[in-house]
Design an enzyme around this catalytic site. Sequence first.
Site, PDB file in Angstrom:
ATOM      1  N   HIS A  95      -2.222 -28.305  27.992  1.00  0.00           N
ATOM      2  CA  HIS A  95      -3.266 -27.643  27.196  1.00  0.00           C
ATOM      3  C   HIS A  95      -3.349 -28.011  25.706  1.00  0.00           C
ATOM      4  O   HIS A  95      -4.340 -28.574  25.252  1.00  0.00           O
ATOM      5  CB  HIS A  95      -3.086 -26.127  27.280  1.00  0.00           C
ATOM      6  CG  HIS A  95      -2.938 -25.586  28.659  1.00  0.00           C
ATOM      7  ND1 HIS A  95      -3.991 -25.442  29.517  1.00  0.00           N
ATOM      8  CD2 HIS A  95      -1.839 -25.136  29.328  1.00  0.00           C
ATOM      9  CE1 HIS A  95      -3.576 -24.918  30.652  1.00  0.00           C
ATOM     10  NE2 HIS A  95      -2.272 -24.719  30.575  1.00  0.00           N
TER      11      HIS A  95
HETATM   12  C1  BDR Z   1      -1.946 -21.656  26.491  1.00  0.00           C
HETATM   13  O1  BDR Z   1      -1.031 -20.585  26.671  1.00  0.00           O
HETATM   14  C2  BDR Z   1       0.276 -20.992  26.354  1.00  0.00           C
HETATM   15  O2  BDR Z   1       1.175 -20.566  27.336  1.00  0.00           O
HETATM   16  C3  BDR Z   1       0.231 -22.488  26.201  1.00  0.00           C
HETATM   17  O3  BDR Z   1       1.143 -22.912  25.209  1.00  0.00           O
HETATM   18  C4  BDR Z   1      -1.192 -22.743  25.783  1.00  0.00           C
HETATM   19  O4  BDR Z   1      -1.357 -22.608  24.394  1.00  0.00           O
HETATM   20  C5  BDR Z   1      -2.510 -22.043  27.842  1.00  0.00           C
HETATM   21  O5  BDR Z   1      -3.137 -20.944  28.430  1.00  0.00           O
END
Ligand code: BDR
Length: 335
Positions: free
Chosen positions: A264
């Site tokens: 992500h």
């Molecule tokens: C986001 O949530 C966090 O767990 C990850 O680092 C990312 O920023 C993804 O949903």
Amino acid sequence: MFKHLLKGVVLMSAVATTSLQAATRDVIIDTDPGADDVVALLLAMASPEDLNIRAITTVAGNVRLDKTSRNARLAREWAGREDIPVYAGAGRPLVRKPIYADDIHGREGLEGVKVHEPKQGLAQGNAVQYLVDTLSHAEPHSITLAMLGPQTNLALALIQKPEIAKSIKEVVVMGGAHFNGGNITPVAEFNLYADPHAAQVVLASGVKLTYVPLDLTHKVITSEARFKQLAAINNQASQRVVDILDAYVKHDMDLYGMPGGPVHDASVIAYLIKPELFSGRRAHLEVDSREGPTFGQTVVDWYAVLKRPANVLWLNEGDAQGFFDLLSERLARLQ
Ligand code: BDR
Ligand code: CA
């Protein structure tokens, strides 16, 4: 009909791309490392010609603030970029009860690698005050914020001094989900669910906002070939990224039955370096913070049915191989 659908779709022109790439962006990275945050930080710190990282600011999110702050300093040590200050910020969200994602990122917020206390400590002062002071003295529209976790720090800074909004060039947020469905509730993505009130403050400030939601990140996923590509770089940084991602992507692959997993937060940094890898549409966004099943949901008026002014650029397409090529090229520069 086709024309109507294309209306509002942002296609990065060659001219816009060149001028963006030509200039080094002044950026502050706000983050809650976090496996994908660490990959994002390494990508950013390996890209000094594109990003002048003024500071890294940390927030509680994936794990507690002391751990996200330690992990940010670890990433900095691994990249050999101790010149970048790390400021610790908010230890809890604006209003809601704190939640963490240690079931996915592990107890230390980072799995697959050994964590230790880095040699260099935190910078003096709080991240929120750092944001207020830095943005108060910056040129208009000069600083980009890369938001890789809950948006608490920026929201607190904007509440303290709303005028700082004018120094912000763009805020690029990893968060939200429209087409994809959520990853923490059926409709909410973790960063928005962890502090929807903060996201509302940032949205209401009128800053130029770009969202990198699950709609996009679930299209930019690992594969066996991409793991091999990263491993072939054969330096410590690439080995760490392989080990971190190997432990991290399993959760999403199992949950969604996907052949690979998303990275992500690294897409935010890739967007800042190579915007031509991504596309989306300007649209009106509302963030729901009402208690109940839609808490933390991002409601995107993709077809402009409400005829309200667009307030975000919502990215929903990405060149996955282009992303992994960029990540590989930049990791190869590190130790
Ligand atoms: C986001 O949530 C966090 O767990 C990850 O680092 C990312 O920023 C993804 O949903
Ligand atoms: Ca994150």
